[in-house]
Design a protein around this motif. Structure first.
Motif, PDB file in Angstrom:
ATOM      1  N   PRO A 183       1.046  -1.163   0.250  1.00 54.06           N
ATOM      2  CA  PRO A 183      -0.484   0.123  -0.038  1.00 54.06           C
ATOM      3  C   PRO A 183       0.495   1.328   0.120  1.00 54.06           C
ATOM      4  N   GLU A 184      -0.333   1.965  -0.236  1.00 54.92           N
ATOM      5  CA  GLU A 184       1.315   3.425  -1.067  1.00 54.92           C
ATOM      6  C   GLU A 184       1.613   3.801   1.016  1.00 54.92           C
ATOM      7  N   LYS A 185       0.528   3.504   1.826  1.00 58.18           N
ATOM      8  CA  LYS A 185       1.292   4.315   3.107  1.00 58.18           C
ATOM      9  C   LYS A 185       2.411   3.475   3.591  1.00 58.18           C
ATOM     10  N   TYR A 186       2.630   2.708   3.444  1.00 67.74           N
ATOM     11  CA  TYR A 186       4.018   1.431   3.543  1.00 67.74           C
ATOM     12  C   TYR A 186       5.068   1.748   2.876  1.00 67.74           C
ATOM     13  N   LEU A 187       4.631   2.415   1.133  1.00 67.38           N
ATOM     14  CA  LEU A 187       5.823   2.925   0.392  1.00 67.38           C
ATOM     15  C   LEU A 187       5.706   4.290   0.804  1.00 67.38           C
ATOM     16  N   GLU A 188       5.228   4.995   1.535  1.00 66.35           N
ATOM     17  CA  GLU A 188       5.872   6.130   2.382  1.00 66.35           C
ATOM     18  C   GLU A 188       6.959   5.839   3.419  1.00 66.35           C
ATOM     19  N   VAL A 189       6.472   4.845   3.471  1.00 67.67           N
ATOM     20  CA  VAL A 189       7.245   4.684   5.407  1.00 67.67           C
ATOM     21  C   VAL A 189       8.911   4.083   4.649  1.00 67.67           C
ATOM     22  N   TRP A 190       9.001   2.922   3.981  1.00 66.87           N
ATOM     23  CA  TRP A 190       9.913   2.767   2.933  1.00 66.87           C
ATOM     24  C   TRP A 190      10.827   3.943   2.597  1.00 66.87           C
ATOM     25  N   LYS A 191       9.520   5.077   1.795  1.00 71.88           N
ATOM     26  CA  LYS A 191      11.260   6.220   1.625  1.00 71.88           C
ATOM     27  C   LYS A 191      11.398   6.905   2.802  1.00 71.88           C
ATOM     28  N   THR A 192      10.997   7.262   3.683  1.00 70.37           N
ATOM     29  CA  THR A 192      11.338   7.550   4.733  1.00 70.37           C
ATOM     30  C   THR A 192      13.010   6.753   5.070  1.00 70.37           C
ATOM     31  N   GLY A 193      12.681   5.282   5.803  1.00 66.52           N
ATOM     32  CA  GLY A 193      13.394   4.532   5.999  1.00 66.52           C
ATOM     33  C   GLY A 193      14.893   5.109   5.099  1.00 66.52           C
ATOM     34  N   VAL A 194      14.788   5.332   3.723  1.00 65.79           N
ATOM     35  CA  VAL A 194      15.578   5.742   2.622  1.00 65.79           C
ATOM     36  C   VAL A 194      16.007   6.970   3.219  1.00 65.79           C
ATOM     37  N   THR A 195      15.559   7.969   3.406  1.00 67.83           N
ATOM     38  CA  THR A 195      15.817   9.080   3.643  1.00 67.83           C
ATOM     39  C   THR A 195      16.908   9.217   4.715  1.00 67.83           C
ATOM     40  N   TYR A 196      16.495   8.828   5.736  1.00 62.08           N
ATOM     41  CA  TYR A 196      17.056   9.227   6.859  1.00 62.08           C
ATOM     42  C   TYR A 196      18.110   7.857   6.748  1.00 62.08           C
ATOM     43  N   GLN A 197      18.295   7.578   6.168  1.00 62.71           N
ATOM     44  CA  GLN A 197      19.608   6.430   6.039  1.00 62.71           C
ATOM     45  C   GLN A 197      20.485   7.600   5.258  1.00 62.71           C
ATOM     46  N   MET A 198      19.910   7.957   3.858  1.00 65.76           N
ATOM     47  CA  MET A 198      21.049   8.515   3.444  1.00 65.76           C
ATOM     48  C   MET A 198      21.478  10.242   4.001  1.00 65.76           C
ATOM     49  N   PHE A 199      20.925  10.669   5.212  1.00 62.57           N
ATOM     50  CA  PHE A 199      21.484  11.818   5.850  1.00 62.57           C
ATOM     51  C   PHE A 199      22.348  11.212   6.480  1.00 62.57           C
ATOM     52  N   HIS A 200      21.631  10.294   7.217  1.00 54.90           N
ATOM     53  CA  HIS A 200      22.992   9.735   8.673  1.00 54.90           C
ATOM     54  C   HIS A 200      24.219   9.176   7.658  1.00 54.90           C
ATOM     55  N   ALA A 201      24.609   8.473   6.705  1.00 57.06           N
ATOM     56  CA  ALA A 201      25.402   7.957   6.118  1.00 57.06           C
ATOM     57  C   ALA A 201      26.522   9.302   6.090  1.00 57.06           C
ATOM     58  N   LEU A 202      25.417   9.924   5.906  1.00 56.41           N
ATOM     59  CA  LEU A 202      27.177  11.458   4.860  1.00 56.41           C
ATOM     60  C   LEU A 202      26.799  12.064   6.338  1.00 56.41           C
ATOM     61  N   GLY A 203      26.374  11.996   7.141  1.00 57.06           N
ATOM     62  CA  GLY A 203      26.987  12.114   8.777  1.00 57.06           C
ATOM     63  C   GLY A 203      28.093  10.674   9.313  1.00 57.06           C
ATOM     64  N   LEU A 204      27.808   9.931   8.583  1.00 57.60           N
ATOM     65  CA  LEU A 204      28.880   8.785   9.119  1.00 57.60           C
ATOM     66  C   LEU A 204      30.434   8.927   8.667  1.00 57.60           C
TER      67      LEU A 204
END
Length: 123
Positions: A31-52
């Motif tokens: 469902p779209e709701k869970y696709l948005e949840v997935w995208k949130t995970g990806v976004t935070y992973q990328m920001f914090h990868a750059l932080g690392l």
């Protein structure tokens, strides 16, 4: 701390791969709701990868700072708990996994505070 640059780069790679998988492999399957949840995970992973990566590069200028070390490890744990729980929640829809996500968020927040302190104290 070369390890944080490497861990950050691996997580950036994974964020791109998981983002593509979500956009092309999961679209229409969850469902779209869970696709948005997935995208949130990806976004935070990328920001914090750059932080690392930033922590690893800053560590070259600040010798033996345990604040930076703790900041990096908490950022990595945050990626696992925050993004990881969102990825699993998206595909399994096991809502109790949402209870893990805030622990990752707290790890992110503490890691950024430690980076701020290290920069103010040593940089």
């Amino acid at each position: 701390m070369k390890a944080f640059v490497i861990i950050g780069a691996i997580n950036a790679f994974l964020a791109v791969a998981l983002g593509a998988f979500g956009a092309h492999g999961l679209e229409g399957k969850i469902p779209e709701k869970y696709l948005e949840v997935w995208k949130t995970g990806v976004t935070y992973q990328m920001f914090h990868a750059l932080g690392l990566i930033a922590i690893g590069l800053i560590a070259k200028h600040i010798q033996s700072s345990s604040l930076l070390s703790w900041s990096g490890w908490l950022m990595f744990v945050g990626i696992i708990l925050f993004s990881g729980s969102l990825y699993i929640l998206s595909v399994t829809r096991i809502s109790i996994l949402g209870a893990i996500t805030p622990f990752g968020g707290v790890a992110f927040l503490v890691s950024w505070v430690l980076l701020i302190i290290a920069a103010a104290k040593y940089y």
